[in-house]
Design a protein around this motif. Sequence first.
Motif, PDB file in Angstrom:
ATOM      1  N   ARG A  20       0.830  -1.206   0.000  1.00 34.77           N
ATOM      2  CA  ARG A  20       0.000   0.000   0.000  1.00 34.77           C
ATOM      3  C   ARG A  20       0.862   1.253   0.000  1.00 34.77           C
ATOM      4  NH1 ARG A  20      -4.415   2.214  -1.978  1.00 34.77           N
ATOM      5  NH2 ARG A  20      -5.254   3.858  -0.640  1.00 34.77           N
ATOM      6  N   SER A  21       2.001   1.205   0.681  1.00 42.24           N
ATOM      7  CA  SER A  21       2.876   2.382   0.766  1.00 42.24           C
ATOM      8  C   SER A  21       3.464   2.759  -0.586  1.00 42.24           C
ATOM      9  CB  SER A  21       4.008   2.132   1.765  1.00 42.24           C
ATOM     10  OG  SER A  21       4.948   1.202   1.253  1.00 42.24           O
ATOM     11  N   LEU A  22       3.417   1.841  -1.548  1.00 41.30           N
ATOM     12  CA  LEU A  22       3.958   2.109  -2.885  1.00 41.30           C
ATOM     13  C   LEU A  22       2.894   2.609  -3.856  1.00 41.30           C
ATOM     14  CD1 LEU A  22       6.367  -0.944  -3.308  1.00 41.30           C
ATOM     15  CD2 LEU A  22       6.919   1.390  -2.578  1.00 41.30           C
ATOM     16  N   ALA A  23       1.691   2.856  -3.349  1.00 40.14           N
ATOM     17  CA  ALA A  23       0.622   3.378  -4.212  1.00 40.14           C
ATOM     18  C   ALA A  23       1.046   4.715  -4.819  1.00 40.14           C
ATOM     19  CB  ALA A  23      -0.666   3.558  -3.405  1.00 40.14           C
ATOM     20  N   GLY A  24       0.782   4.877  -6.098  1.00 43.81           N
ATOM     21  CA  GLY A  24       1.096   6.131  -6.770  1.00 43.81           C
ATOM     22  C   GLY A  24       2.516   6.232  -7.284  1.00 43.81           C
ATOM     23  N   THR A  25       3.327   5.204  -7.058  1.00 46.50           N
ATOM     24  CA  THR A  25       4.724   5.258  -7.512  1.00 46.50           C
ATOM     25  C   THR A  25       4.874   4.810  -8.961  1.00 46.50           C
ATOM     26  OG1 THR A  25       5.170   2.998  -6.738  1.00 46.50           O
ATOM     27  CG2 THR A  25       5.557   4.805  -5.181  1.00 46.50           C
ATOM     28  N   GLY A  26       3.847   4.150  -9.493  1.00 47.69           N
ATOM     29  CA  GLY A  26       3.944   3.633 -10.847  1.00 47.69           C
ATOM     30  C   GLY A  26       4.627   2.286 -10.929  1.00 47.69           C
ATOM     31  N   GLU A  57      -1.253   4.837  14.382  1.00 45.81           N
ATOM     32  CA  GLU A  57      -2.561   5.254  13.883  1.00 45.81           C
ATOM     33  C   GLU A  57      -2.401   6.212  12.708  1.00 45.81           C
ATOM     34  OE1 GLU A  57      -6.334   7.922  15.454  1.00 45.81           O
ATOM     35  OE2 GLU A  57      -5.241   6.688  16.918  1.00 45.81           O
ATOM     36  N   ALA A  58      -1.448   7.139  12.821  1.00 46.49           N
ATOM     37  CA  ALA A  58      -1.206   8.090  11.739  1.00 46.49           C
ATOM     38  C   ALA A  58      -0.729   7.374  10.476  1.00 46.49           C
ATOM     39  CB  ALA A  58      -0.183   9.135  12.184  1.00 46.49           C
ATOM     40  N   SER A  59       0.087   6.330  10.655  1.00 43.55           N
ATOM     41  CA  SER A  59       0.571   5.565   9.500  1.00 43.55           C
ATOM     42  C   SER A  59      -0.580   4.874   8.792  1.00 43.55           C
ATOM     43  CB  SER A  59       1.608   4.539   9.949  1.00 43.55           C
ATOM     44  OG  SER A  59       2.760   5.165  10.471  1.00 43.55           O
ATOM     45  N   LEU A  60      -1.494   4.282   9.572  1.00 45.89           N
ATOM     46  CA  LEU A  60      -2.648   3.623   8.966  1.00 45.89           C
ATOM     47  C   LEU A  60      -3.570   4.623   8.281  1.00 45.89           C
ATOM     48  CD1 LEU A  60      -3.548   0.931  11.657  1.00 45.89           C
ATOM     49  CD2 LEU A  60      -2.585   0.542   9.384  1.00 45.89           C
ATOM     50  N   LYS A  61      -3.673   5.828   8.854  1.00 46.12           N
ATOM     51  CA  LYS A  61      -4.474   6.869   8.204  1.00 46.12           C
ATOM     52  C   LYS A  61      -3.861   7.254   6.868  1.00 46.12           C
ATOM     53  CE  LYS A  61      -6.537   9.030  12.309  1.00 46.12           C
ATOM     54  NZ  LYS A  61      -6.540  10.226  13.194  1.00 46.12           N
ATOM     55  N   ALA A  62      -2.528   7.394   6.839  1.00 41.08           N
ATOM     56  CA  ALA A  62      -1.845   7.766   5.595  1.00 41.08           C
ATOM     57  C   ALA A  62      -2.025   6.692   4.527  1.00 41.08           C
ATOM     58  CB  ALA A  62      -0.359   7.996   5.870  1.00 41.08           C
ATOM     59  N   LEU A  63      -2.154   5.446   4.946  1.00 41.71           N
ATOM     60  CA  LEU A  63      -2.372   4.352   4.000  1.00 41.71           C
ATOM     61  C   LEU A  63      -3.835   4.220   3.595  1.00 41.71           C
ATOM     62  CD1 LEU A  63      -0.121   1.600   5.651  1.00 41.71           C
ATOM     63  CD2 LEU A  63       0.435   3.012   3.657  1.00 41.71           C
ATOM     64  N   ALA A  65      -6.114   2.977   5.562  1.00 43.56           N
ATOM     65  CA  ALA A  65      -6.682   1.795   6.202  1.00 43.56           C
ATOM     66  C   ALA A  65      -7.431   2.129   7.488  1.00 43.56           C
ATOM     67  CB  ALA A  65      -5.581   0.779   6.500  1.00 43.56           C
ATOM     68  N   TRP A  66      -6.978   3.143   8.215  1.00 44.93           N
ATOM     69  CA  TRP A  66      -7.630   3.475   9.490  1.00 44.93           C
ATOM     70  C   TRP A  66      -9.091   3.833   9.280  1.00 44.93           C
ATOM     71  CZ3 TRP A  66      -6.559   2.661  14.378  1.00 44.93           C
ATOM     72  CH2 TRP A  66      -7.278   3.353  15.366  1.00 44.93           C
ATOM     73  N   GLN A  67      -9.379   4.496   8.181  1.00 47.40           N
ATOM     74  CA  GLN A  67     -10.745   4.913   7.891  1.00 47.40           C
ATOM     75  C   GLN A  67     -11.660   3.716   7.638  1.00 47.40           C
ATOM     76  OE1 GLN A  67      -7.861   5.999   6.864  1.00 47.40           O
ATOM     77  NE2 GLN A  67      -7.882   8.089   6.077  1.00 47.40           N
ATOM     78  N   ALA A  68     -11.087   2.539   7.378  1.00 47.46           N
ATOM     79  CA  ALA A  68     -11.880   1.339   7.112  1.00 47.46           C
ATOM     80  C   ALA A  68     -12.138   0.523   8.372  1.00 47.46           C
ATOM     81  CB  ALA A  68     -11.166   0.464   6.072  1.00 47.46           C
ATOM     82  N   ILE A  69     -11.694   1.024   9.524  1.00 45.34           N
ATOM     83  CA  ILE A  69     -11.900   0.328  10.796  1.00 45.34           C
ATOM     84  C   ILE A  69     -13.007   1.040  11.565  1.00 45.34           C
ATOM     85  CG2 ILE A  69     -10.851  -0.321  13.003  1.00 45.34           C
ATOM     86  CD1 ILE A  69      -8.157  -0.421  11.579  1.00 45.34           C
ATOM     87  N   ASP A  70     -14.015   0.303  11.993  1.00 44.99           N
ATOM     88  CA  ASP A  70     -15.138   0.859  12.742  1.00 44.99           C
ATOM     89  C   ASP A  70     -14.649   1.381  14.092  1.00 44.99           C
ATOM     90  OD1 ASP A  70     -17.470   1.469  14.059  1.00 44.99           O
ATOM     91  OD2 ASP A  70     -18.399  -0.503  13.787  1.00 44.99           O
ATOM     92  N   PRO A  71     -14.818   2.681  14.391  1.00 43.52           N
ATOM     93  CA  PRO A  71     -14.372   3.223  15.687  1.00 43.52           C
ATOM     94  C   PRO A  71     -14.974   2.501  16.882  1.00 43.52           C
ATOM     95  CG  PRO A  71     -14.953   4.999  14.179  1.00 43.52           C
ATOM     96  CD  PRO A  71     -15.399   3.726  13.528  1.00 43.52           C
ATOM     97  N   ALA A  72     -16.165   1.936  16.709  1.00 37.95           N
ATOM     98  CA  ALA A  72     -16.813   1.224  17.812  1.00 37.95           C
ATOM     99  C   ALA A  72     -16.070  -0.055  18.178  1.00 37.95           C
ATOM    100  CB  ALA A  72     -18.262   0.906  17.447  1.00 37.95           C
ATOM    101  N   GLU A  73     -15.180  -0.519  17.282  1.00 38.77           N
ATOM    102  CA  GLU A  73     -14.427  -1.743  17.535  1.00 38.77           C
ATOM    103  C   GLU A  73     -13.073  -1.454  18.177  1.00 38.77           C
ATOM    104  OE1 GLU A  73     -15.466  -4.719  17.192  1.00 38.77           O
ATOM    105  OE2 GLU A  73     -17.286  -4.471  15.986  1.00 38.77           O
ATOM    106  N   THR A  74     -12.728  -0.175  18.359  1.00 38.19           N
ATOM    107  CA  THR A  74     -11.452   0.179  18.973  1.00 38.19           C
ATOM    108  C   THR A  74     -11.667   0.557  20.436  1.00 38.19           C
ATOM    109  OG1 THR A  74     -11.567   2.549  18.428  1.00 38.19           O
ATOM    110  CG2 THR A  74     -10.684   1.068  16.736  1.00 38.19           C
ATOM    111  N   LEU A 116      -6.451  -3.283   5.803  1.00 37.76           N
ATOM    112  CA  LEU A 116      -5.314  -3.169   4.886  1.00 37.76           C
ATOM    113  C   LEU A 116      -5.593  -3.879   3.561  1.00 37.76           C
ATOM    114  CD1 LEU A 116      -2.335  -3.602   7.370  1.00 37.76           C
ATOM    115  CD2 LEU A 116      -2.768  -1.599   5.930  1.00 37.76           C
ATOM    116  N   PHE A 117      -6.253  -5.027   3.637  1.00 37.93           N
ATOM    117  CA  PHE A 117      -6.596  -5.726   2.395  1.00 37.93           C
ATOM    118  C   PHE A 117      -7.597  -4.915   1.581  1.00 37.93           C
ATOM    119  CE2 PHE A 117      -9.272  -8.565  -0.118  1.00 37.93           C
ATOM    120  CZ  PHE A 117      -8.315  -9.240  -0.850  1.00 37.93           C
TER     121      PHE A 117
END
Length: 257
Positions: A20-26, A57-63, A65-74, A116-117
């Motif tokens: 995921r970290s390589l997204a946009g690199t071509g 958490e910031a790393s997952l947000k940048a990827l 992925a964090w936005q795909a996790i339900d806050p109620a589950e944290t 992440l998937f």
Amino acid sequence: MTRYDVIVVGGGPAGLAFARSLAGTGLKLALVERQPRTVLAEPGCDGREIALTHRSEASLKALGAWQAIDPAETSPLREARVLNAGSPFALAFDTGGTGEDRLGQLVPNHLIRRALFAVTHAQPGVDLLAGTAVSSARASREGAVAELADGRRLEARLLVAADSRFSAVREQLGIAAEVNRTGRAMMVCRVAHERDHEGIATEWFDYGQTIAMLPLRGRMSSAVLTLDAAGIEALAALDAERWGPRSPGASSRGWGG
């Protein structure tokens, strides 16, 4: 022979996050995972709660992925206390006047994997090769070649071994690793309790055994017990009645070495 820029072996959190970290690199990536695609998309609960710092958490947000996790589950982790055997003293960790209201978050491991998937599998430039393993791998100054169990042969400038701490790819490439087998095993389960944990994690260490109580939402904790392998085997063999009454969501989630 199919050519890529990077071959990533392993579709767990490390492999997915790297891809995921390589997204946009071509770059053109092959992501190889022995588990089927359906399991990657909906991984089963393994009972583990992962403590994520603010930076994680910031790393997952940048990827994305964090936005795909339900806050109620944290679950917020506000403090942590470490106890040593019978000592009356505790090593305490808190936010230390940083202005934060927590040290981090506790998130179920399978939800991190699923998120992440979700953001990686359809990423442009990524070919997901699921349901097959790497049968052989080699690398040189010219690049890397991976042969898959289904007969496909991949070539790339870089080969990334993200297939667990017992990486078969690492062994095939002759990369040494020291593994310290302690003879210990762990049991993980969710337990309900009457008193409020106040978001505080407690870890108690003694000779031959440790236990951690990780605070989850509500009056619920994840208990992580470490004993010798035989002790955990004996506990795992107990029937439901020996464990006592269970509240909804407080059942045993699993155990492993």
